[in-house]
Design a protein around this motif. Structure first.
Motif, mmCIF file in Angstrom:
data_model
loop_
_atom_site.group_PDB
_atom_site.id
_atom_site.type_symbol
_atom_site.label_atom_id
_atom_site.label_comp_id
_atom_site.label_asym_id
_atom_site.label_seq_id
_atom_site.Cartn_x
_atom_site.Cartn_y
_atom_site.Cartn_z
ATOM 1 N N GLY A 78 2.540 3.918 -10.811
ATOM 2 C CA GLY A 78 1.167 3.707 -11.227
ATOM 3 C C GLY A 78 0.388 2.786 -10.311
ATOM 4 O O GLY A 78 -0.348 1.914 -10.781
ATOM 5 N N VAL A 79 0.530 2.979 -8.993
ATOM 6 C CA VAL A 79 -0.219 2.131 -8.064
ATOM 7 C C VAL A 79 -1.684 2.534 -8.084
ATOM 8 O O VAL A 79 -1.994 3.709 -7.930
ATOM 9 C CB VAL A 79 0.328 2.295 -6.632
ATOM 10 N N PRO A 80 -2.604 1.589 -8.276
ATOM 11 C CA PRO A 80 -4.026 1.962 -8.295
ATOM 12 C C PRO A 80 -4.443 2.564 -6.958
ATOM 13 O O PRO A 80 -3.976 2.152 -5.909
ATOM 14 C CB PRO A 80 -4.743 0.641 -8.547
ATOM 15 N N GLY A 81 -5.363 3.517 -7.028
ATOM 16 C CA GLY A 81 -5.769 4.230 -5.821
ATOM 17 C C GLY A 81 -6.332 3.310 -4.748
ATOM 18 O O GLY A 81 -6.040 3.459 -3.568
ATOM 19 N N ARG A 82 -7.149 2.343 -5.134
ATOM 20 C CA ARG A 82 -7.768 1.469 -4.137
ATOM 21 C C ARG A 82 -6.718 0.664 -3.390
ATOM 22 O O ARG A 82 -6.793 0.484 -2.176
ATOM 23 C CB ARG A 82 -8.719 0.496 -4.809
ATOM 24 N N VAL A 83 -5.744 0.170 -4.134
ATOM 25 C CA VAL A 83 -4.689 -0.638 -3.512
ATOM 26 C C VAL A 83 -3.921 0.218 -2.522
ATOM 27 O O VAL A 83 -3.646 -0.184 -1.392
ATOM 28 C CB VAL A 83 -3.747 -1.197 -4.598
ATOM 29 N N GLU A 84 -3.602 1.425 -2.958
ATOM 30 C CA GLU A 84 -2.818 2.324 -2.119
ATOM 31 C C GLU A 84 -3.532 2.604 -0.805
ATOM 32 O O GLU A 84 -2.975 2.430 0.280
ATOM 33 C CB GLU A 84 -2.602 3.632 -2.892
ATOM 34 N N LEU A 85 -4.771 3.046 -0.904
ATOM 35 C CA LEU A 85 -5.487 3.427 0.307
ATOM 36 C C LEU A 85 -5.815 2.224 1.170
ATOM 37 O O LEU A 85 -5.741 2.286 2.394
ATOM 38 C CB LEU A 85 -6.768 4.177 -0.062
ATOM 39 N N GLY A 86 -6.194 1.118 0.534
ATOM 40 C CA GLY A 86 -6.498 -0.072 1.311
ATOM 41 C C GLY A 86 -5.291 -0.553 2.096
ATOM 42 O O GLY A 86 -5.386 -0.880 3.278
ATOM 43 N N ALA A 87 -4.135 -0.587 1.435
ATOM 44 C CA ALA A 87 -2.930 -1.050 2.121
ATOM 45 C C ALA A 87 -2.542 -0.106 3.250
ATOM 46 O O ALA A 87 -2.109 -0.523 4.324
ATOM 47 C CB ALA A 87 -1.784 -1.186 1.118
ATOM 48 N N ARG A 88 -2.673 1.206 3.024
ATOM 49 C CA ARG A 88 -2.332 2.153 4.074
ATOM 50 C C ARG A 88 -3.239 1.998 5.279
ATOM 51 O O ARG A 88 -2.777 2.028 6.426
ATOM 52 C CB ARG A 88 -2.414 3.574 3.535
ATOM 53 N N ALA A 89 -4.538 1.840 5.004
ATOM 54 C CA ALA A 89 -5.461 1.668 6.130
ATOM 55 C C ALA A 89 -5.146 0.386 6.884
ATOM 56 O O ALA A 89 -5.185 0.349 8.119
ATOM 57 C CB ALA A 89 -6.903 1.657 5.613
ATOM 58 N N ALA A 90 -4.811 -0.672 6.140
ATOM 59 C CA ALA A 90 -4.489 -1.940 6.791
ATOM 60 C C ALA A 90 -3.260 -1.803 7.662
ATOM 61 O O ALA A 90 -3.213 -2.304 8.790
ATOM 62 C CB ALA A 90 -4.295 -3.029 5.731
#
Lengths: 245, 559
Positions: free
Chosen positions: B403-415
């Motif tokens: 249940g990882v929130p979408g924003r966290v997921e995408l933000g971390a991947r971009a980082a």
């Protein structure tokens, strides 16, 4: 876990046709069925991996699809046919799963170490999971599912391709887990395992539940294999063919 | 059932025809149910044909033009290069072509001779062999033009022998190294080498064409004569010896070729057995060291020790490890790096490369074109992110069940992606700034690049959620090219265009704001890029929240 009317079709094939299931808390539930019966599809829909066409799923009272965040905290999943993040080592993978669930890093460290020791994976050291044997992969997958101490475990084919020693260890862990108040639902098509471990069983064939109940109710005096073959159908003996063999 | 004690009839001989039919059947079946693969195959055929036809013309030209020296050079060196390619390329592609892996035949009672002839026959059926034959057929025409019927016959024989030699050398070499090639580490290394090569194809072509037009090719004549006697060049230059009247030399060269073929086939049959039964080694042979430190500390690379240990940090750490450890991602990273460098050089030094050689330092560049080149580099750099979930495949299920929130997921991947690409991009900015001779423009370059990169992160994050597709689970790190070509190519092109459009304010600034822009670009660019990236992760993250199971299905490869 409660499933009501779960259904899913892929293009023209109906994979699951309206499954109703009640998994009582504290039970050891076995989901039996031949290949292609829809066990993996049903369990995927129940844990939020696959969106059902119809139907609902609740875990400990929380609707999995309406409020996924609350529901997902309560169960651990060992999915089948799904890769792990196998370019990490075993310890890294466990740490990742723990932190992903928002656990405290110190707790993650302590539990991960214990799990790796108990499951005899500590010697793997820095080997990446992609280089693990099949049994080791199942064990590390189980460890990832157990790490956050969930109340419900959903395991898809946990004993497939696992050697007897590892299987005995997994059995022991699961039995202790259920004795301590947890609930386990797992799918399998191996009779002996289900007969030995489960308190309740459901037979799934062609996307629908054919028999359900406690193990004694379903067996009704015969062996589970006989009931299964009777329910599912299919050929179990050759006639006069293969004479050249 | 009674086991019959004896076989009724003696087993029929297995001929090379069976192998050929096996190869054709496997190739045909691989298209089944996936029509785009047929399209891709036809496209590959077309390009292969074009290259081969080009080779044909290039080979035939010197002879038709009547220049025996040029013909000899083309034959010896060209043929040598072809044979070399046949030796080296299959090493890199070994894990890919399953129709020729001898391990599949390990359980069958076939004697060595049958296997060797059969596998040779199977290797002759395929696009590379056909393309080679077509290209080298030009040499036959060339020889005929120079020396008449005798040269034609000898050269034709030489071309056929040359093809056989190529096949033999490739099989022998892959067989000798088969056990080593099957290990995962070797395949990863091969992926890296292929990636660098792929990125260099463009620059190499240009360098070669420059060299071809510049240098005096007569100097290559002695080299060509030497190569003409080695097995690599011998079959192709024999016909030209007949044309020049040296029949004895021609016969000698043909003999050399035949001897080489026989030697290679013998070597191949010797190593065939070890190639068939060698087990795929799993990882390193030495015992792995005990995991140092705690599991959580192990997940975070030393460079990122300051990252908070929460969900964002966990996804970030995993992605950083994966961009290096996963062969496919690493190969793409390297290809993009090389391509980005090349593109920026092209735009800035285009006149130098295409036109007459300019004197050093005589580069006319304006802030406008410079900014434009930086725009291209920045948008290209972010392009690898366009199918980031596809690289993970079904492993993404772990994030879904947690249940990882979408924003966290995408933000971390971009980082995590930026951790690798941002330093690279900055290095390119500095390098190009220095090469152009305007070190004062480096802040401008950095600002523009960061701004474009940030916009690229935003666009590609959104594309990776909406337009994800499954990558096939083969060991070939370049199998991603077999996606449904047209639609996905269009989508990634759209994404590139969107990035450039979003970053265009930087270009406007460069064109309109004059000299003040040279130092204003840096802070503006940094803010703009960071803002775009954050906004993108928020928007795309909300889309992801609603689409997680659908995304998982999209990236699950079909069994």
């Amino acid at each position: 876990m409660v499933l009501r009317g779960l259904a899913k079709r892929f293009d023209h094939k109906v994979a699951v046709a309206g499954v109703d299931l009640d998994v009582p808390a504290g039970s050891f539930y076995g989901l039996l069925g031949p290949n292609g019966a829809g066990k993996t599809t049903t369990l995927s829909m129940a844990v939020g991996l696959l969106r059902p066409d119809h139907g609902q799923a609740w875990v400990l009272g929380n609707d999995v699809w309406a409020d996924p965040v609350a529901a997902k905290r309560l169960f651990g999943v060992l999915p089948d046919g799904v890769r792990l993040f196998d370019r990490l080592s075993g310890a890294e993978l466990l740490a990742y799963h723990g932190l992903l669930r928002g656990m405290d890093p110190a707790v993650v460290d302590q539990r991960a170490r214990e799990l790796l020791d108990v499951l005899a994976l500590a010697d793997a050291g820095r080997t990446l999971v992609v280089d693990y044997s099949a049994g080791m992969k199942k064990k590390i997958g189980l460890a990832c599912a157990l790490l956050h101490a969930p109340r419900l475990l959903v395991l898809d084919e946990p004993f497939e391709a696992v050697d007897p020693v590892a299987a005995a260890l997994i059995r022991d862990i699961l039995q202790r887990y259920v004795a301590g108040g947890g609930t386990v639902i797992f799918s399998s098509h191996v009779m002996e395992v289900v007969e030995r471990l489960c308190s309740h069983v459901a037979i799934l064939a062609e996307g629908a539940i054919k028999r359900v109940g406690t193990i004694d109710e379903v067996r009704a005096g015969r062996s589970l294999e006989e009931v299964f073959v009777a329910v599912v159908g299919g050929r179990t003996a050759t006639g006069e063919e293969l004479a050249w063999l | 059932m009674a086991l019959t004690a004896a076989v009724e009839a003696p087993p029929r001989a297995v001929s090379a025809r069976h192998f050929a039919r096996l190869k054709l059947r496997i190739t045909a079946n691989s298209f089944r149910g996936q029509p785009w693969r047929i399209g891709l195959f036809v496209l590959g055929l077309f390009f292969g044909f074009c290259y081969a036809a080009g080779g044909f013309l290039a080979a035939a030209a010197p002879g038709l033009a009547g220049s025996p020296d040029a013909a000899l050079i083309v034959a010896a060196l060209g043929g040598g290069v072809i044979a070399l390619a046949w030796t080296l390329l299959p090493l890199l592609f070994f894990g890919v072509d399953e129709t020729i892996d001898p391990a599949r035949f390990a359980l069958l009672p076939l004697d060595r001779r049958t296997l060797v002839t059969g596998l040779t026959a199977a290797a002759l059926i395929g696009v590379p062999a056909a393309a080679t034959l077509l290209a080298t057929a030009g040499l036959v025409l060339s020889a005929a033009a120079l020396g008449g019927a005798g040269a034609l016959l000898v050269e034709a024989l030489g071309v056929l022998l040359g093809l056989l030699l190529c096949v033999a050398v490739s099989r022998a070499v892959t067989s000798a190294f088969a056990t080593m090639l099957r290990s995962r580490r070797m395949r990863d290394l091969a992926a890296v080498l292929l990636a660098v090569t792929a990125g260099l194809v463009g620059p190499l072509q240009i360098a070669v064409s420059r060299a071809a037009s510049d240098t005096d090719w007569r100097r290559l004549l002695p080299v060509a004569e030497v190569v003409g006697w080695t097995p690599f060049g011998a079959p192709y230059s024999a016909g030209f010896d007949v044309a020049a009247g040296r029949a004895g030399a021609a016969a000698g060269k043909l003999l050399v070729t035949v001897a080489a073929i026989l030697l290679l086939l013998w070597w191949w049959s010797r190593s065939l057995e070890s190639a068939m039964v060698g087990a795929a080694s799993a990882g390193t042979g030495k015992a792995p060291a005990r995991e140092p430190g705690t599991p959580v500390a192990a997940l975070f690379p030393r460079a990122l020790a300051w990252v908070p240990r929460n969900r964002f940090g966990a996804v970030l750490a995993r992605e950083v490890r994966y961009w290096w450890r996963d062969a496919r991602r690493r190969a793409n990273l390297i290809t993009i790096a090389v391509a980005a460098l090349f593109v920026s050089a092209m735009v800035n030094f285009g006149s130098q490369i295409w036109g007459a050689p300019a004197t050093a330092g005589d580069v006319s560049a304006s802030p406008g074109t410079f900014t434009l080149s930086m725009l291209f580099v920045g948008s290209l750099a972010a392009a690898t992110l366009a199918n980031q979930f596809g690289y993970d495949g079904t492993a993404y299920a772990a994030d879904v069940t947690a249940g990882v929130p979408g924003r966290v997921e995408l933000g971390a991947r971009a980082a995590a992606f930026s951790v690798y690409v941002l330093p690279l991009v900055l290095a390119i900015a500095v390098a190009i700034g220095l090469l152009v001779g305007e070190p004062g423009w480096i802040p401008l370059a950095i600002g523009t690049l960061v701004a474009t990169f940030g916009c690229g992160l935003a666009c590609n994050s959104l594309t990776s959620v909406l337009g994800a597709y499954a990558l096939p689970e083969t060991s070939n790190p370049f199998a991603l090219n077999s996606g449904a070509g047209m639609a996905r190519g269009f989508l990634s092109l759209l994404c590139l265009v969107a990035t450039v459009v979003l970053a265009s304010p930087m270009l406007l600034g460069a064109l309109l704001a004059g000299d003040v822009w040279l130092w204003l670009a840096l802070p503006v660019g940094l803010l703009y890029g960071a803002g775009a990236a954050v906004l993108g992760s928020v928007v795309a993250g909300d889309v992801l929240e609603r689409r997680m199971p659908e995304l998982l299905i999209a990236i699950t490869p079909r069994r």
